[in-house]
Design an enzyme around this catalytic site. Structure first.
Site, short mmCIF file in Angstrom:
data_model
loop_
_atom_site.label_atom_id
_atom_site.label_comp_id
_atom_site.label_asym_id
_atom_site.label_seq_id
_atom_site.Cartn_x
_atom_site.Cartn_y
_atom_site.Cartn_z
N TYR A 147 -22.04 -4.30 -25.35
CA TYR A 147 -22.60 -3.15 -26.08
C TYR A 147 -22.35 -1.86 -25.31
O TYR A 147 -21.87 -0.87 -25.88
CB TYR A 147 -24.11 -3.35 -26.30
CG TYR A 147 -24.77 -2.12 -26.89
CD1 TYR A 147 -24.59 -1.81 -28.23
CD2 TYR A 147 -25.52 -1.25 -26.10
CE1 TYR A 147 -25.16 -0.67 -28.78
CE2 TYR A 147 -26.09 -0.11 -26.64
CZ TYR A 147 -25.91 0.17 -27.99
OH TYR A 147 -26.47 1.31 -28.52
N LYS A 179 -20.19 1.52 -26.41
CA LYS A 179 -20.71 2.90 -26.49
C LYS A 179 -19.95 3.83 -25.54
O LYS A 179 -19.79 5.02 -25.83
CB LYS A 179 -22.21 2.91 -26.23
CG LYS A 179 -23.00 2.25 -27.36
CD LYS A 179 -22.92 3.04 -28.67
CE LYS A 179 -23.45 2.29 -29.86
NZ LYS A 179 -23.50 3.10 -31.09
#
Ligand SMILES: NC(=O)c1ccc[n+]([C@@H]2O[C@H](COP(=O)([O-])OP(=O)(O)OC[C@H]3O[C@@H](n4cnc5c(N)ncnc54)[C@H](OP(=O)(O)O)[C@@H]3O)[C@@H](O)[C@H]2O)c1
Length: 263
Positions: free
Chosen positions: A153, A157
């Site tokens: 994750y 990002k």
């Protein structure tokens, strides 16, 4: 749809930050096309219609080319120029990388990175032809730090944060703005969906998604390049620029390791 209102697409608008972004857009004079993968998108649409906007919905998995194509096709059917694209849909995934189901880890990348970029490529080209439009990419302050126990994750990002600045620079001689909204921990379904309710970050203090959305919307309308929501997050993201990556990875373990929740 009212001709005097502008038109925005908001992805991931069924809950959390995206739902609040869609509500701010509606209050500020945008009609909307909103998308998410679950039927809850219809209840979001009803809530947003009550604010005076015309709202159309698409239920599709935006991790897939077909899902993004469904959204583009819906925008074409509506036939209005997209004044603002708010690319917010995304999700996390907790636990150590080698303990994750790889299909789930891949879905994080396919949603957060590949689907988001494909959508921006399609709508961005329409905006360039018209030389008008606003793009908001929902990145994260997670992109500033290696995310032990949420590694894929945070990497996704970091990609989006970087991509957003680069796209903005490429479009600097146009009338298209690109704004990266970088929230910190926010009180949404995110941590539950990521399987992180037994972690320190999952159980700790969080920002209100309505505040995050308002901050992001205002930055997009000003045409700012980036906005970190919340004072504490501004401090953490500034510190992340000078703290060595290995130290940040250790700090992240304390926040995101399964069982790290303070009792
Ligand atoms: N909460 C935080 O702490 C935080 C911090 C920084 C950044 N963010 C970012 O903020 C964005 C919104 O997250 P949130 O916190 O508001 O979480 P949320 O409440 O779980 O909302 C996520 C939204 O994205 C949609 N979505 C996720 N995967 C999708 C897919 N493959 N296809 C279509 N829709 C999809 C969800 O719809 P369905 O339920 O229908 O799948 C939902 O509408 C994400 O990009 C997230 O990374 C969140």
């Amino acid at each position: 749809m009212s001709a005097s209102r502008q038109f925005a697409i908001v992805t991931g608008a069924s809950s959390g930050i995206g739902r609040e972004l869609a509500k701010v857009c509606a209050r500020e004079g945008f009609d909307l096309l909103i998308a998410a993968d679950e039927p809850e998108i219809e209840s979001a649409a009803n809530e947003i219609r009550a604010l005076g906007a015309t709202v159309e919905t698409v239920k599709a998995d935006l991790a897939t080319t077909e899902g993004v194509d469904q959204l583009i096709d819906a925008a074409k059917r509506i036939g209005r120029p997209v004044d603002a694209l708010l690319a917010n849909a995304g999700h996390g995934l907790g636990h150590g990388f080698l303990d994750q189901d790889f299909a789930e880890a891949r879905h994080v990348i396919d949603t957060n990175v590949t689907g988001t970029l494909y959508l921006i490529h399609r709508i961005g080209n329409d905006m360039r032809r018209r030389n008008a439009g606003r793009i908001m990419i929902v990145g994260s302050i997670a992109g500033f730090m290696p995310g032990s126990f949420q590694a894929v994750y945070n990497g996704s990002k970091a990609f989006l944060d970087s991509f957003s600045f680069a796209l903005r620079e490429e479009l600097r001689d146009t009338e298209i703005t690109v704004t990266c909204l970088m929230p910190g921990a926010t009180d949404t379904k995110f941590f539950e969906r990521a399987g992180m309710l037994d972690t320190s970050v999952g159980t700790g203090a969080k920002e209100d998604p309505a505040d995050v959305a308002r901050t992001g919307f205002d930055a997009m309308m000003r045409g700012d390049g980036d906005i970190v929501s919340g004072f504490k997050n501004k401090v953490s993201s500034a510190a992340a620029n000078v703290i060595p990556a290995g130290v940040l990875a250790k700090q992240h373990r304390k926040q995101a390791e399964p069982g790290s929740a303070k009792s």
